[in-house]
Design an enzyme around this catalytic site. Structure first.
Site, PDB file in Angstrom:
ATOM      1  N   ILE A  11       0.847  -1.209   0.000  1.00 28.99           N
ATOM      2  CA  ILE A  11       0.000   0.000   0.000  1.00 28.99           C
ATOM      3  C   ILE A  11       0.880   1.256   0.000  1.00 28.99           C
ATOM      4  CG2 ILE A  11      -1.924   1.185   1.149  1.00 28.99           C
ATOM      5  CD1 ILE A  11      -2.595  -1.557   2.488  1.00 28.99           C
ATOM      6  N   ASP A  30      11.987   2.181   4.866  1.00 31.92           N
ATOM      7  CA  ASP A  30      11.509   0.805   5.065  1.00 31.92           C
ATOM      8  C   ASP A  30      12.705   0.001   5.561  1.00 31.92           C
ATOM      9  OD1 ASP A  30       8.796  -0.664   3.584  1.00 31.92           O
ATOM     10  OD2 ASP A  30      10.344  -1.961   4.459  1.00 31.92           O
ATOM     11  N   PHE A  79       2.696   3.372   7.296  1.00 31.82           N
ATOM     12  CA  PHE A  79       2.312   2.042   6.809  1.00 31.82           C
ATOM     13  C   PHE A  79       3.150   0.937   7.449  1.00 31.82           C
ATOM     14  CE2 PHE A  79       1.449   4.849   3.154  1.00 31.82           C
ATOM     15  CZ  PHE A  79       0.110   4.558   2.942  1.00 31.82           C
ATOM     16  N   SER A 123      -7.223  -0.969  10.467  1.00 34.45           N
ATOM     17  CA  SER A 123      -7.802  -2.083   9.717  1.00 34.45           C
ATOM     18  C   SER A 123      -9.220  -2.369  10.211  1.00 34.45           C
ATOM     19  CB  SER A 123      -6.930  -3.320   9.965  1.00 34.45           C
ATOM     20  OG  SER A 123      -7.614  -4.479   9.567  1.00 34.45           O
ATOM     21  N   TYR A 147      -2.240  -9.360  16.001  1.00 38.24           N
ATOM     22  CA  TYR A 147      -2.136  -8.336  14.944  1.00 38.24           C
ATOM     23  C   TYR A 147      -3.221  -7.278  15.137  1.00 38.24           C
ATOM     24  CZ  TYR A 147      -3.001  -6.032  10.494  1.00 38.24           C
ATOM     25  OH  TYR A 147      -3.242  -5.069   9.538  1.00 38.24           O
ATOM     26  N   LYS A 151      -3.242  -2.967  16.238  1.00 38.92           N
ATOM     27  CA  LYS A 151      -3.959  -1.856  15.581  1.00 38.92           C
ATOM     28  C   LYS A 151      -4.815  -1.105  16.599  1.00 38.92           C
ATOM     29  CE  LYS A 151      -2.390  -2.479  11.443  1.00 38.92           C
ATOM     30  NZ  LYS A 151      -1.320  -1.570  11.006  1.00 38.92           N
ATOM     31  N   ASN A 177     -10.631  -4.714   2.557  1.00 37.62           N
ATOM     32  CA  ASN A 177      -9.708  -5.712   1.985  1.00 37.62           C
ATOM     33  C   ASN A 177      -9.040  -5.184   0.713  1.00 37.62           C
ATOM     34  OD1 ASN A 177     -11.556  -7.165   3.806  1.00 37.62           O
ATOM     35  ND2 ASN A 177     -10.462  -8.975   3.088  1.00 37.62           N
ATOM     36  N   ASN A 196      -1.686 -15.832   2.848  1.00 42.40           N
ATOM     37  CA  ASN A 196      -2.889 -16.207   3.599  1.00 42.40           C
ATOM     38  C   ASN A 196      -4.149 -15.661   2.966  1.00 42.40           C
ATOM     39  OD1 ASN A 196      -1.714 -17.505   5.935  1.00 42.40           O
ATOM     40  ND2 ASN A 196      -0.825 -15.504   6.365  1.00 42.40           N
ATOM     41  N   LEU A 198      -7.004 -14.152   0.285  1.00 42.82           N
ATOM     42  CA  LEU A 198      -7.677 -14.787  -0.840  1.00 42.82           C
ATOM     43  C   LEU A 198      -7.069 -14.412  -2.201  1.00 42.82           C
ATOM     44  CD1 LEU A 198      -9.952 -16.547  -1.892  1.00 42.82           C
ATOM     45  CD2 LEU A 198     -11.477 -14.564  -1.768  1.00 42.82           C
ATOM     46  N   ARG A 290     -12.523 -21.583   8.006  1.00 41.98           N
ATOM     47  CA  ARG A 290     -11.258 -21.255   8.675  1.00 41.98           C
ATOM     48  C   ARG A 290     -11.591 -20.681  10.050  1.00 41.98           C
ATOM     49  NH1 ARG A 290      -7.363 -16.986   5.573  1.00 41.98           N
ATOM     50  NH2 ARG A 290      -9.083 -15.588   6.074  1.00 41.98           N
TER      51      ARG A 290
HETATM   52  P1  NAD Z   1       3.424  -4.633   3.435  1.00 42.33           P
HETATM   53  O1  NAD Z   1       4.006  -5.706   4.261  1.00 42.33           O
HETATM   54  O2  NAD Z   1       3.473  -4.773   1.961  1.00 42.33           O
HETATM   55  O3  NAD Z   1       4.083  -3.221   3.814  1.00 42.33           O
HETATM   56  C1  NAD Z   1       4.522  -2.916   5.116  1.00 42.33           C
HETATM   57  C2  NAD Z   1       5.965  -2.453   4.990  1.00 42.33           C
HETATM   58  O4  NAD Z   1       6.461  -2.155   6.300  1.00 42.33           O
HETATM   59  C3  NAD Z   1       6.881  -3.527   4.397  1.00 42.33           C
HETATM   60  O5  NAD Z   1       7.566  -2.996   3.278  1.00 42.33           O
HETATM   61  C4  NAD Z   1       7.821  -3.887   5.542  1.00 42.33           C
HETATM   62  O6  NAD Z   1       9.116  -4.220   5.068  1.00 42.33           O
HETATM   63  C5  NAD Z   1       7.810  -2.617   6.359  1.00 42.33           C
HETATM   64  N1  NAD Z   1       8.146  -2.810   7.787  1.00 42.33           N
HETATM   65  C6  NAD Z   1       7.661  -3.750   8.643  1.00 42.33           C
HETATM   66  N2  NAD Z   1       8.236  -3.592   9.845  1.00 42.33           N
HETATM   67  C7  NAD Z   1       9.082  -2.534   9.751  1.00 42.33           C
HETATM   68  C8  NAD Z   1       9.982  -1.885  10.654  1.00 42.33           C
HETATM   69  N3  NAD Z   1      10.152  -2.322  11.905  1.00 42.33           N
HETATM   70  N4  NAD Z   1      10.685  -0.827  10.216  1.00 42.33           N
HETATM   71  C9  NAD Z   1      10.572  -0.386   8.945  1.00 42.33           C
HETATM   72  N5  NAD Z   1       9.772  -0.962   8.034  1.00 42.33           N
HETATM   73  C10 NAD Z   1       9.034  -2.023   8.441  1.00 42.33           C
HETATM   74  O7  NAD Z   1       1.919  -4.407   3.934  1.00 42.33           O
HETATM   75  P2  NAD Z   1       0.774  -3.516   3.316  1.00 42.33           P
HETATM   76  O8  NAD Z   1      -0.294  -4.414   2.839  1.00 42.33           O
HETATM   77  O9  NAD Z   1       1.332  -2.492   2.409  1.00 42.33           O
HETATM   78  O10 NAD Z   1       0.236  -2.844   4.655  1.00 42.33           O
HETATM   79  C11 NAD Z   1       0.584  -1.522   5.043  1.00 42.33           C
HETATM   80  C12 NAD Z   1      -0.093  -1.218   6.361  1.00 42.33           C
HETATM   81  O11 NAD Z   1      -1.502  -1.337   6.195  1.00 42.33           O
HETATM   82  C13 NAD Z   1       0.292  -2.172   7.491  1.00 42.33           C
HETATM   83  O12 NAD Z   1       0.408  -1.424   8.691  1.00 42.33           O
HETATM   84  C14 NAD Z   1      -0.892  -3.120   7.558  1.00 42.33           C
HETATM   85  O13 NAD Z   1      -1.059  -3.647   8.836  1.00 42.33           O
HETATM   86  C15 NAD Z   1      -2.031  -2.194   7.171  1.00 42.33           C
HETATM   87  N6  NAD Z   1      -3.192  -2.922   6.620  1.00 42.33           N
HETATM   88  C16 NAD Z   1      -3.001  -3.753   5.552  1.00 42.33           C
HETATM   89  C17 NAD Z   1      -4.088  -4.465   5.039  1.00 42.33           C
HETATM   90  C18 NAD Z   1      -3.920  -5.432   3.879  1.00 42.33           C
HETATM   91  O14 NAD Z   1      -4.774  -6.294   3.707  1.00 42.33           O
HETATM   92  N7  NAD Z   1      -2.894  -5.307   3.066  1.00 42.33           N
HETATM   93  C19 NAD Z   1      -5.364  -4.325   5.623  1.00 42.33           C
HETATM   94  C20 NAD Z   1      -5.512  -3.456   6.697  1.00 42.33           C
HETATM   95  C21 NAD Z   1      -4.409  -2.755   7.189  1.00 42.33           C
HETATM   96  N1  UDP Z   2     -10.636 -17.418   1.879  1.00 41.51           N
HETATM   97  C1  UDP Z   2     -10.806 -18.634   1.253  1.00 41.51           C
HETATM   98  N2  UDP Z   2      -9.703 -19.311   0.844  1.00 41.51           N
HETATM   99  C2  UDP Z   2      -8.439 -18.838   0.999  1.00 41.51           C
HETATM  100  C3  UDP Z   2      -8.261 -17.578   1.643  1.00 41.51           C
HETATM  101  C4  UDP Z   2      -9.393 -16.920   2.073  1.00 41.51           C
HETATM  102  O1  UDP Z   2     -11.929 -19.116   1.093  1.00 41.51           O
HETATM  103  O2  UDP Z   2      -7.482 -19.503   0.597  1.00 41.51           O
HETATM  104  C5  UDP Z   2     -11.827 -16.657   2.305  1.00 41.51           C
HETATM  105  C6  UDP Z   2     -11.894 -16.333   3.779  1.00 41.51           C
HETATM  106  O3  UDP Z   2     -12.529 -17.382   4.473  1.00 41.51           O
HETATM  107  C7  UDP Z   2     -12.695 -15.015   3.779  1.00 41.51           C
HETATM  108  C8  UDP Z   2     -12.297 -14.360   2.471  1.00 41.51           C
HETATM  109  O4  UDP Z   2     -11.767 -15.399   1.638  1.00 41.51           O
HETATM  110  O5  UDP Z   2     -14.092 -15.313   3.712  1.00 41.51           O
HETATM  111  C9  UDP Z   2     -11.252 -13.268   2.621  1.00 41.51           C
HETATM  112  O6  UDP Z   2     -10.152 -13.788   3.337  1.00 41.51           O
HETATM  113  P1  UDP Z   2      -8.805 -12.957   3.518  1.00 41.51           P
HETATM  114  O7  UDP Z   2      -7.866 -13.778   4.349  1.00 41.51           O
HETATM  115  O8  UDP Z   2      -8.316 -12.493   2.190  1.00 41.51           O
HETATM  116  O9  UDP Z   2      -9.266 -11.641   4.300  1.00 41.51           O
HETATM  117  P2  UDP Z   2      -9.891 -11.480   5.788  1.00 41.51           P
HETATM  118  O10 UDP Z   2     -10.457 -12.778   6.210  1.00 41.51           O
HETATM  119  O11 UDP Z   2      -8.754 -11.046   6.623  1.00 41.51           O
HETATM  120  O12 UDP Z   2     -10.936 -10.433   5.625  1.00 41.51           O
END
Ligand code: NAD
Ligand code: UDP
Length: 330
Positions: A11, A30, A79, A123, A147, A151, A177, A196, A198, A290
């Site tokens: 992101i 990073d 992030f 999140s 986790y 947050k 998501n 992990n 989908l 799950r």
């Molecule tokens: P990502 O893992 O791709 O990016 C996170 C970055 O942080 C990585 O590049 C990692 O190397 C860096 N990082 C981790 N620990 C660090 C540290 N101690 N010092 C410096 N850098 C560090 O994840 P993302 O999907 O881009 O997520 C960004 C943020 O959004 C995260 O905080 C995550 O929890 C949050 N978020 C993500 C999702 C999702 O589904 N992707 C959903 C909700 C919230």
């Molecule tokens: N899911 C699935 N198979 C997979 C991974 C996820 O059926 O291999 C389903 C999961 O049960 C949920 C949805 O896909 O209903 C989204 O899951 P994900 O892990 O991507 O996001 P989160 O559950 O954290 O919202």
């Protein structure tokens, strides 16, 4: 100058492109735990701009302080963090130290250097097991894993900081998501190891790395029996950060927003849309639910629309197409 932590991540890299294209100046850092320098180069090439970037770690305050000394930072978009739910259950201290202690280090530096604006990647996981959908920002908060707890704790720390310092302004962005990738195919989500979530698992199945996708339950009380989520294109999500930065420039205090589309799609919706728009096969097997999964989660995104003027524009087909164009040749 805006400091973007975790900038080479999924992101962070998309948001960096959006910020640079909007004419903002950024500095990124990073520790490359879950990303690589390749994404930094891609951000430069996509935005047509160069910017300072550091290898630094949230847990090492000196490595971050250099950045605060060398640049005139006026806002932080945070992030950086660890995000794998299962790993957080197995290694809770790793998560608490990295995400919470790391964020406290960052906030200490902000206090020391007088930086008053903060955008935090929260999140939808902070809603725990919601009693109903759509979920608005006033729903009760709880978590089911370390986790999610990181947050929720960080949200609490930021609320306390705003109480203590009336000049401080914070946006807590609760992502639903995020999937999809930049249309160039140069940046996207490429998780290390076995994913992990989908969408990365659908991609691995389409590539033949996984033989068959596991559908976790088809007996949920949802229209087709599979789990329903609010998938949002990462480029829409990136734009939400620009809107949030504008908001906290104007108003101090805590501002909380859901970033989602407000639409729920099932696991089968994703599999079938992905297969159709990309002309690929995604074989799947139905397995038991799950543990810990909730049947249905989707946002009420109306507060972000009303207060930020932001709403998601891209649909599920765009999300499926762009995810595949990024990953198919990797
Ligand atoms: P990502 O893992 O791709 O990016 C996170 C970055 O942080 C990585 O590049 C990692 O190397 C860096 N990082 C981790 N620990 C660090 C540290 N101690 N010092 C410096 N850098 C560090 O994840 P993302 O999907 O881009 O997520 C960004 C943020 O959004 C995260 O905080 C995550 O929890 C949050 N978020 C993500 C999702 C999702 O589904 N992707 C959903 C909700 C919230
Ligand atoms: N899911 C699935 N198979 C997979 C991974 C996820 O059926 O291999 C389903 C999961 O049960 C949920 C949805 O896909 O209903 C989204 O899951 P994900 O892990 O991507 O996001 P989160 O559950 O954290 O919202």
């Amino acid at each position: 100058m805006i400091l973007v932590t975790g900038m080479s991540g999924y992101i962070g890299s998309h948001t960096a492109v959006a910020l640079l294209k909007a004419g903002k100046d950024i500095v990124g850092f990073d520790n490359f735990y879950n990303s690589s320098f390749e994404a930094v180069k891609a951000v430069e090439s996509l935005s047509g701009r160069s910017f300072p970037f550091y290898e630094a770690d949230l847990r090492d305050i000196d490595s971050m302080e250099r950045i605060f000394k060398e640049h005139n930072i006026d806002a932080v978009v945070h992030f950086a963090g660890l995000k794998a739910v299962g790993e957080s259950v197995a290694k809770p201290l790793f998560y608490y130290e990295n995400n919470i202690c790391g964020t406290v280090n960052l906030l200490k530096l902000m206090e020391k250097y007088g930086v008053m604006r903060f955008v935090f990647s929260s999140s939808a996981t902070v809603y725990g097991e919601p009693k109903s959908v759509p979920i608005n920002e006033d729903f009760p908060l709880s978590t089911t894993n370390p986790y999610g707890s990181t947050k929720l704790y960080i949200e609490g720390i930021l609320k306390d900081m705003c109480k203590a310092n009336k000049e401080f302004s914070v946006a807590l962005l609760r992502y639903f998501n995020p999937i999809g990738a930049h249309e160039s195919g140069l940046i996207g989500e490429n998780p290390n190891g076995i994913p992990n979530n989908l969408m990365p698992r659908i991609c691995q199945t389409a590539k033949g790395i996984m033989k068959s996708l596991t559908v976790f339950g088809d007996d949920y009380p949802t229209p087709d029996g599979t789990g329903v989520r609010d998938y949002i294109h990462v480029c829409d999500l990136a734009d939400g950060h620009i809107a949030a930065l504008d908001k906290i420039e104007k108003d101090t205090g805590v501002h909380i927003y859901n970033l989602g589309t407000g639409k729920g799609y099932s696991v089968y919706d994703l599999i079938h849309t992905f297969a159709r728009v990309n002309g690929v096969e995604v074989p799947y097997t139905v397995c038991p639910r799950r543990p810990g999964d909730v049947p249905e989660m989707y946002s009420d995104p109306s507060k972000a629309k009303a207060e930020l003027g932001w709403e998601a524009r891209l649909g599920l087909e765009d999300m499926c197409r762009s995810s595949w164009s990024f990953i198919k040749d990797k």
